[in-house]
Write a protein that holds these residues in place. Sequence first.
Motif, PDB file in Angstrom:
ATOM      1  N   PRO A  88       0.806  -1.302  -0.053  1.00 27.29           N
ATOM      2  CA  PRO A  88      -0.164  -0.014  -0.091  1.00 27.29           C
ATOM      3  C   PRO A  88       1.041   1.257   0.015  1.00 27.29           C
ATOM      4  O   PRO A  88       2.087   1.321   0.231  1.00 27.29           O
ATOM      5  N   VAL A  89       0.091   2.266  -0.479  1.00 27.24           N
ATOM      6  CA  VAL A  89       0.789   3.584  -0.647  1.00 27.24           C
ATOM      7  C   VAL A  89       0.437   4.515   0.692  1.00 27.24           C
ATOM      8  O   VAL A  89      -0.627   4.511   1.013  1.00 27.24           O
ATOM      9  N   LYS A  90       1.497   5.396   1.199  1.00 27.53           N
ATOM     10  CA  LYS A  90       1.093   6.521   2.075  1.00 27.53           C
ATOM     11  C   LYS A  90       1.850   7.544   1.766  1.00 27.53           C
ATOM     12  O   LYS A  90       2.868   7.873   1.551  1.00 27.53           O
ATOM     13  N   PHE A  91       0.940   8.786   1.505  1.00 30.99           N
ATOM     14  CA  PHE A  91       1.375   9.962   1.384  1.00 30.99           C
ATOM     15  C   PHE A  91       1.852  11.049   2.201  1.00 30.99           C
ATOM     16  O   PHE A  91       0.996  11.139   3.266  1.00 30.99           O
ATOM     17  N   VAL A  92       2.931  11.553   2.171  1.00 34.61           N
ATOM     18  CA  VAL A  92       3.506  12.410   3.577  1.00 34.61           C
ATOM     19  C   VAL A  92       3.835  13.704   3.179  1.00 34.61           C
ATOM     20  O   VAL A  92       4.408  13.735   1.879  1.00 34.61           O
ATOM     21  N   GLN A  93       3.377  14.750   3.764  1.00 28.43           N
ATOM     22  CA  GLN A  93       3.439  16.217   3.247  1.00 28.43           C
ATOM     23  C   GLN A  93       5.088  16.600   3.470  1.00 28.43           C
ATOM     24  O   GLN A  93       5.805  16.139   4.543  1.00 28.43           O
ATOM     25  N   LYS A  94       5.596  17.157   2.646  1.00 26.19           N
ATOM     26  CA  LYS A  94       6.925  17.484   2.555  1.00 26.19           C
ATOM     27  C   LYS A  94       7.248  19.185   1.833  1.00 26.19           C
ATOM     28  O   LYS A  94       6.567  19.520   1.056  1.00 26.19           O
ATOM     29  N   GLY A  95       8.085  19.779   2.691  1.00 28.35           N
ATOM     30  CA  GLY A  95       8.584  21.002   2.405  1.00 28.35           C
ATOM     31  C   GLY A  95       7.941  22.046   3.032  1.00 28.35           C
ATOM     32  O   GLY A  95       7.005  21.763   3.807  1.00 28.35           O
ATOM     33  N   ASP A  96       8.349  23.408   3.146  1.00 25.42           N
ATOM     34  CA  ASP A  96       7.782  24.301   3.765  1.00 25.42           C
ATOM     35  C   ASP A  96       6.338  25.240   3.162  1.00 25.42           C
ATOM     36  O   ASP A  96       6.583  25.345   1.943  1.00 25.42           O
ATOM     37  N   SER A  97       5.243  25.208   4.033  1.00 24.07           N
ATOM     38  CA  SER A  97       4.101  25.724   3.630  1.00 24.07           C
ATOM     39  C   SER A  97       3.376  26.130   4.787  1.00 24.07           C
ATOM     40  O   SER A  97       3.481  25.591   5.841  1.00 24.07           O
ATOM     41  N   SER A  98       2.720  27.038   4.495  1.00 31.04           N
ATOM     42  CA  SER A  98       1.755  27.631   5.558  1.00 31.04           C
ATOM     43  C   SER A  98       0.551  26.950   5.617  1.00 31.04           C
ATOM     44  O   SER A  98      -0.301  26.819   6.430  1.00 31.04           O
ATOM     45  N   LYS A  99       0.321  25.910   4.688  1.00 28.09           N
ATOM     46  CA  LYS A  99      -0.849  25.189   4.573  1.00 28.09           C
ATOM     47  C   LYS A  99      -0.656  23.835   5.007  1.00 28.09           C
ATOM     48  O   LYS A  99       0.451  23.402   4.743  1.00 28.09           O
ATOM     49  N   THR A 100      -1.794  23.293   5.384  1.00 25.74           N
ATOM     50  CA  THR A 100      -1.805  21.908   5.565  1.00 25.74           C
ATOM     51  C   THR A 100      -2.669  21.241   4.729  1.00 25.74           C
ATOM     52  O   THR A 100      -3.792  21.451   4.600  1.00 25.74           O
ATOM     53  N   TYR A 101      -1.956  19.958   4.026  1.00 27.32           N
ATOM     54  CA  TYR A 101      -2.825  19.394   2.890  1.00 27.32           C
ATOM     55  C   TYR A 101      -3.291  17.846   3.451  1.00 27.32           C
ATOM     56  O   TYR A 101      -2.454  17.241   4.202  1.00 27.32           O
ATOM     57  N   SER A 102      -4.276  17.525   2.985  1.00 29.02           N
ATOM     58  CA  SER A 102      -4.601  15.788   2.799  1.00 29.02           C
ATOM     59  C   SER A 102      -4.375  15.470   1.408  1.00 29.02           C
ATOM     60  O   SER A 102      -4.630  16.285   0.576  1.00 29.02           O
TER      61      SER A 102
END
Length: 328
Positions: free
Chosen positions: A240-254
């Motif tokens: 299975p795959v799992k996406f992980v947020q990377k990098g600088d940003s003021s936003k939070t994503y799903s």
Amino acid sequence: MNKWRKFADSKAFYLILSLIVTIWIYLSVSSPRMGNTRSSSEANNVAVSNKKATINMNLQVNVDSERYFVTGYPKQVAIKIEGPAALVTATKNTQNFTIYIDLRNLSVGKHRVAIKQDGLNRDLKYTIKPRYVDLDIEPRAERTYPIQASYNAHRIAPDYQVGNVVLNPQVVQVVGARSEIQRISQIVARANLPKAANKTYQQEVLLQAVDEQGHTLSVLLTPQTANLKIPISLPTKTVPVKFVQKGDSSKTYSFSSAVQKVQIAARKEVLNQIDELELPVDVSKLGDKKSVIIKITDLNSDIIEAKPKKLKVNLKDETDQNVANNGG
């Protein structure tokens, strides 16, 4: 005038006249004959102009092939011919004669037989080399054998594995001397793999009948070749795959994707360490994008191949929702 008449009636006149006529006849006859002699001589020179040539011919074997199988004779022999140049040239170009050995009156066993010719022009001299052949006449046998694939496993690249080998056809008809048939251990389709082979090998390969020591036996195989396919690939694993947020940003994503699992190919020790594939998604330069395309092999250098190679990842800004949840 009287003197001329007297001379014309004399014996001397007739002698002189006869001499003149004789000389004229000799000259008129001998000149063409001399020309004819030269022409005839030239024609004879052309006619007797000889030439030599050597022709390699298939050796025809006259034998009851339904009952007997013959071994030990050469497939081709050389015949040297000599004669008129035009005839030698024509014979060499057309090869309208046969070279053969006649075994129809011979029994089972070893024999020395003379090689003969049939159809050669009588004006040609010839010499066949060899003049005799030593051969063995044996009872004929016929069997069907399965084909075995053979390859050098040491030529497979490190960490690569071999899948199910495919042969087409899978059996072969073998005809030969009974003693040779009885010695057959297996029919082999031998692959000539390159060094460090890392991709599927597929070739039309020659078949060989071998004994227990691996020696090739003198038998006839039908067919003589087989299509051999050896799948060579890295070990694979579906995770299975799992996406992980990377990098600088003021936003939070799903993140979400239509693809939930991927098949990855890598060295066995790499696969043993992966039960879930984490794929980082760089959000530092997303802007207003609602989705991104990521290439799995670019994100993990230990993965050699992946199916699918690329994934479409959908983005959802969860910043406001998180703030509301934190405020609540």
